[in-house]
Design a protein around this motif. Structure first.
Motif, PDB file in Angstrom:
ATOM      1  N   ASN A   1       5.066 -14.204 -40.384  1.00 44.84           N
ATOM      2  CA  ASN A   1       4.713 -13.937 -41.684  1.00 44.84           C
ATOM      3  C   ASN A   1       3.317 -13.246 -41.765  1.00 44.84           C
ATOM      4  O   ASN A   1       2.727 -13.797 -40.927  1.00 44.84           O
ATOM      5  CB  ASN A   1       4.654 -14.835 -42.770  1.00 44.84           C
ATOM      6  CG  ASN A   1       3.827 -15.024 -43.451  1.00 44.84           C
ATOM      7  OD1 ASN A   1       4.104 -14.772 -44.537  1.00 44.84           O
ATOM      8  ND2 ASN A   1       3.935 -16.620 -44.059  1.00 44.84           N
ATOM      9  N   MET A   2       3.084 -12.611 -40.968  1.00 49.48           N
ATOM     10  CA  MET A   2       2.225 -11.611 -40.693  1.00 49.48           C
ATOM     11  C   MET A   2       1.299 -10.920 -41.398  1.00 49.48           C
ATOM     12  O   MET A   2       1.703 -10.341 -42.839  1.00 49.48           O
ATOM     13  CB  MET A   2       2.795 -11.494 -39.094  1.00 49.48           C
ATOM     14  CG  MET A   2       3.372 -10.154 -38.940  1.00 49.48           C
ATOM     15  SD  MET A   2       4.671  -9.690 -40.154  1.00 49.48           S
ATOM     16  CE  MET A   2       5.695  -7.929 -40.234  1.00 49.48           C
ATOM     17  N   VAL A   3      -0.115 -10.155 -41.270  1.00 53.15           N
ATOM     18  CA  VAL A   3      -0.376  -8.857 -41.758  1.00 53.15           C
ATOM     19  C   VAL A   3       0.169  -8.055 -41.296  1.00 53.15           C
ATOM     20  O   VAL A   3       0.982  -7.554 -40.530  1.00 53.15           O
ATOM     21  CB  VAL A   3      -1.993  -9.210 -41.281  1.00 53.15           C
ATOM     22  CG1 VAL A   3      -2.248  -8.110 -41.598  1.00 53.15           C
ATOM     23  CG2 VAL A   3      -2.701 -10.551 -41.458  1.00 53.15           C
TER      24      VAL A   3
ATOM     25  N   GLU B   1      -5.191 -18.739 -36.495  1.00 54.31           N
ATOM     26  CA  GLU B   1      -4.677 -17.734 -37.535  1.00 54.31           C
ATOM     27  C   GLU B   1      -3.071 -17.684 -37.476  1.00 54.31           C
ATOM     28  O   GLU B   1      -2.989 -16.832 -37.265  1.00 54.31           O
ATOM     29  CB  GLU B   1      -5.675 -16.901 -37.916  1.00 54.31           C
ATOM     30  CG  GLU B   1      -5.328 -15.994 -38.512  1.00 54.31           C
ATOM     31  CD  GLU B   1      -4.820 -16.824 -40.164  1.00 54.31           C
ATOM     32  OE1 GLU B   1      -4.107 -16.680 -40.323  1.00 54.31           O
ATOM     33  OE2 GLU B   1      -6.348 -17.215 -41.044  1.00 54.31           O
ATOM     34  N   GLY B   2      -2.192 -17.937 -38.252  1.00 54.06           N
ATOM     35  CA  GLY B   2      -0.785 -18.063 -38.281  1.00 54.06           C
ATOM     36  C   GLY B   2      -0.393 -16.491 -39.077  1.00 54.06           C
ATOM     37  O   GLY B   2       0.394 -16.081 -39.478  1.00 54.06           O
ATOM     38  N   PHE B   3      -1.419 -16.537 -40.335  1.00 57.54           N
ATOM     39  CA  PHE B   3      -1.365 -15.642 -41.181  1.00 57.54           C
ATOM     40  C   PHE B   3       0.516 -16.411 -42.017  1.00 57.54           C
ATOM     41  O   PHE B   3       0.826 -15.550 -43.009  1.00 57.54           O
ATOM     42  CB  PHE B   3      -0.512 -14.476 -40.984  1.00 57.54           C
ATOM     43  CG  PHE B   3      -2.277 -13.686 -39.936  1.00 57.54           C
ATOM     44  CD1 PHE B   3      -3.648 -13.002 -40.399  1.00 57.54           C
ATOM     45  CD2 PHE B   3      -1.808 -13.586 -38.204  1.00 57.54           C
ATOM     46  CE1 PHE B   3      -4.184 -13.015 -40.317  1.00 57.54           C
ATOM     47  CE2 PHE B   3      -2.952 -13.212 -38.081  1.00 57.54           C
ATOM     48  CZ  PHE B   3      -4.167 -12.251 -38.541  1.00 57.54           C
ATOM     49  N   ASP B   4       0.374 -17.979 -42.177  1.00 58.46           N
ATOM     50  CA  ASP B   4       1.000 -18.126 -43.371  1.00 58.46           C
ATOM     51  C   ASP B   4       0.624 -18.377 -44.489  1.00 58.46           C
ATOM     52  O   ASP B   4       0.401 -18.750 -45.059  1.00 58.46           O
ATOM     53  CB  ASP B   4       1.224 -19.158 -42.478  1.00 58.46           C
ATOM     54  CG  ASP B   4       1.857 -19.017 -41.105  1.00 58.46           C
ATOM     55  OD1 ASP B   4       2.924 -18.284 -41.192  1.00 58.46           O
ATOM     56  OD2 ASP B   4       1.617 -20.562 -39.912  1.00 58.46           O
TER      57      ASP B   4
ATOM     58  N   THR C   1     -11.763  -3.134 -45.823  1.00 65.32           N
ATOM     59  CA  THR C   1     -10.152  -3.681 -45.498  1.00 65.32           C
ATOM     60  C   THR C   1      -9.338  -4.055 -46.034  1.00 65.32           C
ATOM     61  O   THR C   1      -9.682  -5.697 -45.395  1.00 65.32           O
ATOM     62  CB  THR C   1      -9.592  -2.812 -44.272  1.00 65.32           C
ATOM     63  OG1 THR C   1     -10.873  -1.912 -43.371  1.00 65.32           O
ATOM     64  CG2 THR C   1      -8.544  -2.258 -43.899  1.00 65.32           C
ATOM     65  N   ALA C   2      -8.275  -3.794 -47.143  1.00 63.07           N
ATOM     66  CA  ALA C   2      -7.233  -4.791 -47.278  1.00 63.07           C
ATOM     67  C   ALA C   2      -6.227  -4.917 -47.035  1.00 63.07           C
ATOM     68  O   ALA C   2      -5.342  -3.642 -46.664  1.00 63.07           O
ATOM     69  CB  ALA C   2      -7.463  -4.457 -49.177  1.00 63.07           C
ATOM     70  N   PHE C   3      -5.808  -6.085 -45.597  1.00 60.82           N
ATOM     71  CA  PHE C   3      -4.941  -6.427 -45.232  1.00 60.82           C
ATOM     72  C   PHE C   3      -4.029  -6.923 -45.885  1.00 60.82           C
ATOM     73  O   PHE C   3      -4.257  -7.994 -47.037  1.00 60.82           O
ATOM     74  CB  PHE C   3      -5.127  -7.215 -43.922  1.00 60.82           C
ATOM     75  CG  PHE C   3      -5.770  -6.221 -42.297  1.00 60.82           C
ATOM     76  CD1 PHE C   3      -5.469  -6.705 -41.310  1.00 60.82           C
ATOM     77  CD2 PHE C   3      -6.912  -5.560 -43.575  1.00 60.82           C
ATOM     78  CE1 PHE C   3      -6.137  -5.564 -40.806  1.00 60.82           C
ATOM     79  CE2 PHE C   3      -7.180  -5.371 -42.641  1.00 60.82           C
ATOM     80  CZ  PHE C   3      -7.506  -4.765 -41.032  1.00 60.82           C
ATOM     81  N   SER C   4      -2.496  -6.338 -46.183  1.00 55.99           N
ATOM     82  CA  SER C   4      -1.612  -7.437 -46.860  1.00 55.99           C
ATOM     83  C   SER C   4      -0.575  -8.524 -46.248  1.00 55.99           C
ATOM     84  O   SER C   4      -0.340  -7.597 -45.068  1.00 55.99           O
ATOM     85  CB  SER C   4      -0.460  -6.365 -47.889  1.00 55.99           C
ATOM     86  OG  SER C   4       0.143  -5.324 -47.366  1.00 55.99           O
ATOM     87  N   VAL C   5      -0.519  -9.927 -46.735  1.00 55.05           N
ATOM     88  CA  VAL C   5       0.730 -10.527 -45.746  1.00 55.05           C
ATOM     89  C   VAL C   5       1.545  -9.724 -46.443  1.00 55.05           C
ATOM     90  O   VAL C   5       1.889 -10.481 -46.990  1.00 55.05           O
ATOM     91  CB  VAL C   5      -0.153 -11.461 -46.023  1.00 55.05           C
ATOM     92  CG1 VAL C   5       0.984 -12.582 -44.953  1.00 55.05           C
ATOM     93  CG2 VAL C   5      -1.143 -12.222 -45.844  1.00 55.05           C
TER      94      VAL C   5
ATOM     95  N   ASP D   1      -0.695 -14.562 -35.157  1.00 59.82           N
ATOM     96  CA  ASP D   1      -0.680 -15.692 -34.463  1.00 59.82           C
ATOM     97  C   ASP D   1      -2.140 -15.610 -34.234  1.00 59.82           C
ATOM     98  O   ASP D   1      -1.286 -15.666 -33.093  1.00 59.82           O
ATOM     99  CB  ASP D   1       1.084 -16.056 -33.840  1.00 59.82           C
ATOM    100  CG  ASP D   1       0.593 -17.753 -33.564  1.00 59.82           C
ATOM    101  OD1 ASP D   1      -0.237 -18.320 -34.603  1.00 59.82           O
ATOM    102  OD2 ASP D   1       0.719 -17.812 -32.662  1.00 59.82           O
ATOM    103  N   ILE D   2      -2.459 -15.708 -34.466  1.00 63.41           N
ATOM    104  CA  ILE D   2      -4.173 -15.707 -33.375  1.00 63.41           C
ATOM    105  C   ILE D   2      -4.555 -16.584 -33.017  1.00 63.41           C
ATOM    106  O   ILE D   2      -4.660 -18.231 -33.754  1.00 63.41           O
ATOM    107  CB  ILE D   2      -5.274 -14.649 -34.011  1.00 63.41           C
ATOM    108  CG1 ILE D   2      -4.742 -13.436 -34.042  1.00 63.41           C
ATOM    109  CG2 ILE D   2      -6.138 -14.657 -33.009  1.00 63.41           C
ATOM    110  CD1 ILE D   2      -5.994 -12.171 -35.439  1.00 63.41           C
ATOM    111  N   ARG D   3      -4.745 -17.193 -31.416  1.00 58.32           N
ATOM    112  CA  ARG D   3      -5.056 -18.901 -31.553  1.00 58.32           C
ATOM    113  C   ARG D   3      -6.366 -18.011 -30.391  1.00 58.32           C
ATOM    114  O   ARG D   3      -5.848 -17.415 -28.826  1.00 58.32           O
ATOM    115  CB  ARG D   3      -3.620 -19.753 -31.007  1.00 58.32           C
ATOM    116  CG  ARG D   3      -2.790 -19.631 -32.055  1.00 58.32           C
ATOM    117  CD  ARG D   3      -1.603 -20.003 -30.635  1.00 58.32           C
ATOM    118  NE  ARG D   3      -0.424 -20.474 -31.956  1.00 58.32           N
ATOM    119  CZ  ARG D   3       0.176 -21.403 -32.207  1.00 58.32           C
ATOM    120  NH1 ARG D   3      -0.869 -22.670 -32.000  1.00 58.32           N
ATOM    121  NH2 ARG D   3       0.613 -21.786 -33.242  1.00 58.32           N
ATOM    122  N   ILE D   4      -7.369 -19.219 -30.367  1.00 59.63           N
ATOM    123  CA  ILE D   4      -8.203 -19.002 -29.408  1.00 59.63           C
ATOM    124  C   ILE D   4      -7.906 -21.183 -28.340  1.00 59.63           C
ATOM    125  O   ILE D   4      -8.206 -21.495 -29.854  1.00 59.63           O
ATOM    126  CB  ILE D   4      -9.839 -18.345 -30.184  1.00 59.63           C
ATOM    127  CG1 ILE D   4      -9.568 -17.165 -30.439  1.00 59.63           C
ATOM    128  CG2 ILE D   4     -10.715 -18.555 -28.865  1.00 59.63           C
ATOM    129  CD1 ILE D   4     -10.877 -16.868 -31.231  1.00 59.63           C
TER     130      ILE D   4
END
Lengths: 519, 190
Positions: A321-323, A282-285, A310-314, A484-487
């Motif tokens: 380019n993140m939350v 999840e790159g939040f791109d 909750t609303a998270f804005s990018v 940039d969350i990666r699993i």
């Protein structure tokens, strides 16, 4: 040239009206109208003139059939039938007029002229069925589960709606969305987010001529208020057309494309080695100012949109380019996302996760933040997690296990006001204690790729059950940015490419050219 | 927007939506038709696209806020029309003779700035009367029942090419007459 001399524009338009414009002249007309404002104004005025002529003279038809007959060699009535009575759209209008008698009396079909005949039109066929409505707030007339649908619009302001098309394709609308059902296997998404598990041939169109044709897959389409479309493929492949002139490009699992105004940017999944392909990225791109609350779907390895209270804005900062900054005015803020591949804590396995964060110390309580793995059956507030990695209110590293407040430990102080990568390891065991570990690195630092690593902290306790959701949570006073969350099942798969430590993929840093989309 | 079962909706007694819709529709339909004609170019498909647009506008009329002084029925209709035209382009097997996205965007923006469409229609009658009788008859027959140019040319014993030239000349005269009469400046504004 005299004032009334005929210009090339008038000649082109005349040929165009007759459908007799050559390809070369059409290309020249297109270029002229694109580049010359004065030509556009003349062109529009000529269209107005044609329209007015059409309306003015068409109204003479009943009086002038004999005159027209002379010119049309007796073909008038047939043409009239073809043109005015058999047009499919007019059949639809006829159905409408049957319900709205006033339309016939005041001349609804001004230009087509023919008064529809009520009761002569077959009803439109059913094309889909509503199978699930979850928290749906309708902006169109409310529908209910089990309701069969004919071609037409459905629109929601919030919630989720699942629509089963007659071809067997299942579509989920999430958040504020507007979808026109156009046939048993086609739809037009004008706004919002749609995820489709569909059969080959299923097609979603979007503004600006964007078309997504399923080749047997699960994919999502998101359309913003400006008509910009983003397509992501979870599994299988689709062919995406950026506009009506495009020959299309095939996207496969993990690929993403942004399409806007005839342009396209591709973000290809990294398949250089099988192990490098993580189960979650999840790159939040997202487009800036996107609100991740029932809308976002673009991460690889997630089954649907973000959800939570909750609303998270990018937003964007430097290469990220993140939350953006998260802070809850009251209580915790959190958001959940379903994992495609759940993590089973009752079997032996090793998983890795990484993400980057930049924390600001506001010298307050309740400024904690973590990224956790949880079961969808767990309660969301605060401690509903199997395992979590993050920081405590006093700016110390933190690990948490199980759904109890007593399940967490704090480690060393973390650096604030700088980007850091949190590298996490989850060791699941069929027997005995499971184990989670955390290593905090400077984001600019070269990340080690091989075990063994010197973990910053480790916590061992038995964990049972399955984690099938990613859970991100922040305290009311938290000011932490993340990206940039990666699993993945290997260390390498949970880290960015060797080529760049940037959380963003290379394709995002260097948007593909037009050539790439047409490959 | 109305639901997909809108087609089956019975009209409640006392519902004045049709009358309100028709009032707006009759006032602005020409503009929407002209807009579709701008984008599509040929007259073959304009009627169907216009009818589809009309239907979609009616189905979506609940979404149009008449009470908002900023709302613009014609602009709303053009937006709906634009989507339908783009979809129509999508459905065609060939991209031949269809405008580029940039041109469609440019035309759409230009249309929004040209607010004198009603006066064009009013002035056209005056300009038509100024045409020589044979030109008036020619253009009248072209629009009367949409008789194809080829048939008109056959009846007149001239080539289609010559007919196109004559029709283009008439269009140019009408354009110039309207610009003179309305005193449109180079920006196309009154």
């Amino acid at each position: 040239m005299s004032p009334d001399s005929t210009t090339p524009l008038a000649e082109w338009i005349t040929a165009q009206r007759e459908d007799a414009l050559s390809h070369e002249d059409h290309a020249a007309l297109d270029a002229l109208l694109r580049d010359d404002a004065e030509a556009r104004r003349q062109y529009i005025l000529l269209a107005m003139i044609d329209t007015s002529c059409q309306m003015r003279f068409a109204s003479d038809v009943d009086l002038d059939v004999a005159t027209a007959h002379d010119y049309s060699a007796g073909n008038i009535i047939n043409r009239r039938d073809e043109r005015f009575w058999n047009a499919p759209a007019l059949k639809t209008i006829a159905a409408l007029a049957a319900a709205v008698l006033i339309i016939a009396t005041v001349g609804f079909v001004v230009l087509s002229k023919s008064p529809p005949t009520p009761g002569t039109v077959d009803p439109l066929p059913m094309v889909a069925t509503i199978v699930r409505c979850e928290g749906a707030r309708w902006s169109s007339t409310p529908l209910h589960e089990g309701q069969d649908l004919r071609p037409g619009y459905i629109a929601i302001d919030a919630g989720e709606v699942e629509v089963l098309f007659a071809d067997g394709s299942m579509v989920t609308l999430s958040g504020r969305s507007e979808l026109e059902l156009t046939s048993t296997n086609t739809g037009y998404l004008s706004l919002g987010t749609l995820t489709a598990t569909s059969l080959p041939g299923f097609t979603i169109t979007a503004p600006h001529g964007v078309r997504v044709v399923d080749l047997g897959t699960r994919f999502s389409v998101q359309v913003g208020a400006t008509g910009e479309a983003t397509v992501g493929v979870w599994d299988g492949s689709v062919r995406v057309y950026r506009d009506a002139t495009d020959s299309g490009v095939v996207l496969t699992t993990g690929d993403m494309a942004r399409l806007y105004g005839g342009r396209a940017e591709l973000s290809r999944a990294d398949r250089s080695t099988p192990a490098a392909y993580a189960s979650v990225i999840e790159g939040f791109d997202y487009r800036l100012d996107t609100t991740l609350s029932g809308q976002g779907f673009l991460g690889n390895g997630f089954t649907g949109p973000w959800r939570g209270p909750t609303a998270f804005s990018v937003t964007a900062e430097g290469q990220h380019n993140m939350v953006g900054e998260v802070h809850g005015a009251a209580g915790n803020v959190y958001i959940d996302r379903t994992l495609v591949s759940p993590i089973d804590f009752d079997h032996d396995g090793v998983y890795y996760m990484s993400f980057v964060i930049r924390d600001e110390d506001v010298d307050a309580r309740d400024e904690y933040f973590w990224v956790g793995l949880q079961s969808s059956g767990d309660a969301d507030p605060t401690w509903g997690i199997k395992a979590a990695f993050g920081l405590s209110s006093n700016e110390h590293a933190m690990l948490a296990i199980n759904s109890t407040l007593n399940g967490y430990i704090v480690g060393p102080a973390i650096a604030t006001d700088r980007w850091q990568r949190y590298l996490c390891r989850v060791q699941t065991r069929a027997e005995g204690a499971d184990e989670i570990s955390l290593l905090i690195l400077d984001a600019e630092e070269t990340t080690p790729r091989d075990e063994p690593l010197e973990w910053t902290m480790t916590l061992s306790r038995p964990i049972t059950g399955i984690a099938d959701e990613l859970h991100i949570q922040a305290g009311p006073k938290t000011r932490t940015r993340f990206d940039d969350i990666r699993i993945g099942a290997t260390l390498d798969s949970a880290l960015p490419s060797h080529r760049s430590e940037s959380p963003r993929s290379e394709s995002d840093n260097h948007p593909p050219s037009q050539k790439e989309i047409s490959e | 927007m109305p639901s997909s079962d809108r087609h089956d909706d019975a009209m409640p007694a006392g519902d004045d939506r049709p009358a309100r819709f028709m009032k707006l529709f009759n006032r602005h339909s020409r503009q929407i038709y002209a807009y579709i004609l701008c984008l599509v170019g040929n007259t073959t498909d304009v009627d169907d696209l216009h009818s589809e647009t009309n239907l979609a506008m009616w189905q979506s009329f609940d979404q149009f806020d008449e009470s908002d002084p900023q709302s613009d029925f014609a602009a709303w209709g053009r937006t709906i029309a634009r989507y339908r035209v783009l979809r129509y382009f999508d459905s065609r097997k060939t991209a031949a003779r269809q405008f580029s996205t940039q041109t469609i965007e440019a035309l759409s923006q230009e249309v929004e700035h040209m607010a004198h469409t009603d006066r064009v229609h009013e002035t056209l009658g005056e300009c038509l009367q100024k045409l020589p009788p044979e030109q008036y008859e020619l253009i009248r027959c072209r629009y009367l029942q949409a008789i194809h140019a080829r048939k008109i040319a056959e009846q007149l014993g001239i080539s289609v090419f010559t007919l196109y030239k004559r029709l283009a000349h008439i269009r140019q005269q009408l354009l110039n007459c309207i610009r003179r009469t309305l005193n449109l400046d180079a920006e196309g504004r009154l």
